[in-house]
Design an enzyme around this catalytic site. Structure first.
Site, short mmCIF file in Angstrom:
data_model
loop_
_atom_site.label_atom_id
_atom_site.label_comp_id
_atom_site.label_asym_id
_atom_site.label_seq_id
_atom_site.Cartn_x
_atom_site.Cartn_y
_atom_site.Cartn_z
N ARG A 18 11.26 52.61 22.61
CA ARG A 18 12.64 53.05 22.91
C ARG A 18 13.04 54.33 22.16
O ARG A 18 14.21 54.63 21.98
CB ARG A 18 13.66 51.95 22.64
N LYS A 23 15.09 68.69 27.24
CA LYS A 23 14.75 68.14 28.57
C LYS A 23 13.28 67.73 28.54
O LYS A 23 12.41 68.56 28.21
CB LYS A 23 14.97 69.18 29.67
N GLU A 71 11.14 84.23 32.50
CA GLU A 71 12.22 83.43 31.88
C GLU A 71 13.00 84.27 30.87
O GLU A 71 14.21 84.08 30.70
CB GLU A 71 11.66 82.17 31.21
N LYS A 99 19.67 80.13 24.20
CA LYS A 99 19.53 78.77 24.71
C LYS A 99 20.23 77.77 23.78
O LYS A 99 20.84 76.80 24.24
CB LYS A 99 18.06 78.39 24.92
N GLU A 125 23.94 68.91 30.63
CA GLU A 125 24.21 69.59 31.90
C GLU A 125 25.30 68.87 32.69
O GLU A 125 25.15 68.61 33.88
CB GLU A 125 22.91 69.69 32.72
N ARG A 163 25.16 74.63 31.43
CA ARG A 163 23.70 74.68 31.33
C ARG A 163 23.05 75.09 32.65
O ARG A 163 21.89 75.51 32.68
CB ARG A 163 23.17 73.32 30.84
N ASN A 175 19.33 77.96 35.37
CA ASN A 175 18.62 77.87 36.65
C ASN A 175 18.69 79.18 37.45
O ASN A 175 18.28 79.21 38.62
CB ASN A 175 19.22 76.74 37.51
N HIS A 218 16.06 80.23 40.01
CA HIS A 218 15.18 79.08 40.21
C HIS A 218 15.27 78.48 41.62
O HIS A 218 14.34 77.81 42.05
CB HIS A 218 15.45 77.99 39.17
N HIS A 226 11.74 78.28 43.01
CA HIS A 226 11.05 77.01 43.19
C HIS A 226 10.55 76.86 44.62
O HIS A 226 9.44 76.37 44.86
CB HIS A 226 12.00 75.85 42.81
N HIS A 283 5.24 80.38 37.43
CA HIS A 283 6.64 79.99 37.57
C HIS A 283 7.57 81.19 37.30
O HIS A 283 8.52 81.45 38.04
CB HIS A 283 6.92 78.85 36.58
P1 NAD Z 1 1.42 75.04 30.67
O1 NAD Z 1 1.88 74.11 29.65
O2 NAD Z 1 0.65 74.49 31.83
O3 NAD Z 1 0.58 76.19 29.99
C1 NAD Z 1 0.03 77.20 30.79
C2 NAD Z 1 -1.47 77.35 30.55
O4 NAD Z 1 -1.69 78.02 29.32
C3 NAD Z 1 -2.21 76.03 30.44
O5 NAD Z 1 -3.47 76.18 31.06
C4 NAD Z 1 -2.40 75.86 28.94
O6 NAD Z 1 -3.52 75.07 28.62
C5 NAD Z 1 -2.59 77.27 28.50
N1 NAD Z 1 -2.20 77.59 27.13
C6 NAD Z 1 -1.12 77.15 26.47
N2 NAD Z 1 -1.03 77.76 25.28
C7 NAD Z 1 -2.09 78.59 25.18
C8 NAD Z 1 -2.54 79.50 24.19
N3 NAD Z 1 -1.81 79.75 23.10
N4 NAD Z 1 -3.69 80.15 24.41
C9 NAD Z 1 -4.40 79.94 25.55
N5 NAD Z 1 -4.01 79.14 26.55
C10 NAD Z 1 -2.86 78.47 26.35
O7 NAD Z 1 2.66 75.85 31.33
P2 NAD Z 1 4.01 76.46 30.74
O8 NAD Z 1 4.30 77.62 31.58
O9 NAD Z 1 3.98 76.61 29.27
O10 NAD Z 1 5.06 75.31 31.06
C11 NAD Z 1 5.36 74.95 32.39
C12 NAD Z 1 6.00 73.60 32.37
O11 NAD Z 1 7.22 73.68 31.61
C13 NAD Z 1 6.41 73.09 33.74
O12 NAD Z 1 5.97 71.77 33.90
C14 NAD Z 1 7.93 73.16 33.73
O13 NAD Z 1 8.51 72.16 34.53
C15 NAD Z 1 8.24 72.97 32.29
N6 NAD Z 1 9.51 73.52 31.84
C16 NAD Z 1 10.33 72.72 31.13
C17 NAD Z 1 11.54 73.21 30.68
C18 NAD Z 1 12.40 72.33 29.84
O14 NAD Z 1 13.55 72.72 29.54
N7 NAD Z 1 11.93 71.18 29.43
C19 NAD Z 1 11.91 74.54 30.93
C20 NAD Z 1 11.03 75.34 31.66
C21 NAD Z 1 9.83 74.83 32.10
N1 GLY Z 2 15.13 75.12 31.44
C1 GLY Z 2 16.36 74.56 31.93
C2 GLY Z 2 17.11 73.80 30.90
O1 GLY Z 2 16.66 73.61 29.80
O2 GLY Z 2 18.20 73.37 31.19
#
Ligand code: NAD
Ligand code: GLY
Length: 366
Positions: A126, A148, A190, A232, A242, A247, A251, A254, A258, A271
């Site tokens: 939990r 998030k 971003e 942020k 949100e 917040r 987006n 997006h 998306h 992305h």
């Molecule tokens: P990811 O985590 O898939 O990383 C991208 C690639 O880079 C992967 O292949 C990873 O293994 C590699 N990598 C990571 N760090 C590295 C490094 N230092 N050196 C070499 N390779 C490295 O993708 P991302 O773009 O970081 O994240 C995308 C995800 O984030 C999505 O699932 C999206 O939904 C999520 N997201 C969440 C929020 C939130 O607020 N929680 C906001 C934006 C995006």
């Molecule tokens: N990346 C969108 C949020 O954190 O709200």
């Protein structure tokens, strides 16, 4: 030099985001100052198959030096791992290690690891504390901050999750040296979003330094990350869950972004590249619906061009994109919602009628 930015939240849940070269080596000692880690001894480091070979040993050493007992689990790299099944494997690993309520999770990787490990931490027993150790530009400027967490379902992205704020964020910019160029552009998308939505100060600074950021200049990158985190943190402090609408500004770009990612097949564009496409489209839509300040459309285009985020080329019809947008989480009462920027720092989240969106898409796709 390292910087510390505080995310302020009610209920004594403030946390620090530490940004700098080499800060990962002080992760353990930093966590010793974090109240929710006071009683923690066992930590599970969750990482992925690309990041683990590069930074896991260093992270575990930093944790062990401060008296933590680190175990680890490695996920397959990439979005495909962000599933309930993989989360289940991590929950089981924790149960097999007999980790109790006094354990914590360390998310070492990009947004995929951060979102999944954050969700695992939100739900195991939990809820146990999580520290985010982002290693992609996107994760440093966005996903590691704000709480998030989520996994995907076959029906769509991020459909199951929880708000679970990290107790600490450790953004070691030296880890970005190994990031592939494509992932760099992803983060730049971003950053551009944040600069447009935030303020003249951030936007014009970013415009002046965009070529340096695209060229991976270390000092400019560190400052861009700091500016994004400050922005942020302010947004999250005002609208953590949100609920008030503030917040939603995160987006920007997006809604179409998306749809482009989905229509072109996930992974075709990063992305951030798709978000940049969505920002360009949102300006056209804003021009058609209410207007934008003089020079704004040109200034945003100049920023995106300078960040090496050009218009994308993909085969999709207006019907394809409209159909996908209609299934977007942000749809309310059947109407697609867009964040429309009227100028730098001025935005609104608003429903846009199907006719206006369709006309916009027809002209956009040529
Ligand atoms: P990811 O985590 O898939 O990383 C991208 C690639 O880079 C992967 O292949 C990873 O293994 C590699 N990598 C990571 N760090 C590295 C490094 N230092 N050196 C070499 N390779 C490295 O993708 P991302 O773009 O970081 O994240 C995308 C995800 O984030 C999505 O699932 C999206 O939904 C999520 N997201 C969440 C929020 C939130 O607020 N929680 C906001 C934006 C995006
Ligand atoms: N990346 C969108 C949020 O954190 O709200």
């Amino acid at each position: 030099m390292a910087t510390k930015i505080i995310v302020e939240l009610p209920g004594a849940r403030d946390y620090a985001v530490r940004i700098g070269e080499g800060v990962i080596d002080a992760l353990g000692t930093s966590l010793r100052d974090v109240p929710s880690f006071e009683r923690v001894r066992d930590v599970l480091v969750v990482t992925d198959s690309n990041v683990g070979p590069l930074y896991l040993a260093r992270t575990k050493q930093a944790l062990a030096q401060a008296g933590f007992k680190p175990a680890d689990v490695t996920l397959p790299a990439g979005e495909d791992a962000k599933t309930l099944a993989v989360a289940g494997e991590v929950w089981s690993a924790m149960a097999q290690l007999a980790l109790g309520r006094d354990c914590a999770v360390i998310a070492l990787g990009g947004g995929v690891v951060g979102d999944l490990a954050g969700f695992v931490a939100a739900s195991y027993l939990r809820g146990v504390p999580v520290a985010q150790v982002p290693t992609t530009l996107l994760a440093m400027v966005d996903s590691s901050v704000g709480g998030k967490t989520a996994v995907n379902l076959p029906e769509g992205k991020n459909l199951v999750g929880a708000f679970h704020q990290p107790s600490f964020v450790c953004a070691d910019v030296s880890t970005l040296a190994t990031l592939p160029d494509r992932e760099w552009r992803c983060g730049c998308g971003e950053i551009a979003k944040s600069a447009v939505i935030d303020s003249d100060d951030f936007f014009f600074w970013m415009l002046d330094h965009a070529h340096d950021l695209a060229g991976r200049d270390t000092a400019v990158t560190a400052e861009a990350i700091q500016r994004c985190v400050v922005f942020k943190a302010q947004v999250v402090a005002r609208d953590e869950h949100e609920t008030s609408g503030v917040r939603e500004c995160l987006n920007y770009g997006h809604t179409l972004g998306h749809a482009v990612e989905t229509a072109s097949g996930f992974g075709t564009f990063s992305h951030g590249e798709a978000v940049a496409e969505g920002m360009r489209f949102a300006v056209e839509l804003a021009q058609a619906q209410g207007g934008v300040a003089e020079g704004f459309a040109e200034a945003q285009a100049e920023l995106l061009d300078a960040l090496a985020l050009p218009r994308l080329s993909y085969d999709a019809t207006a019907d394809d994109l409209m159909g996908i947008m209609k299934r977007d989480k942000k749809v309310r009462g059947g109407q697609v919602r867009f964040v429309l920027a009227r100028d730098v720092g001025q935005w609104e989240a608003t429903p846009v009628s199907d006719d206006v969106v369709r006309a916009g898409l027809a002209s956009w796709l040529g």
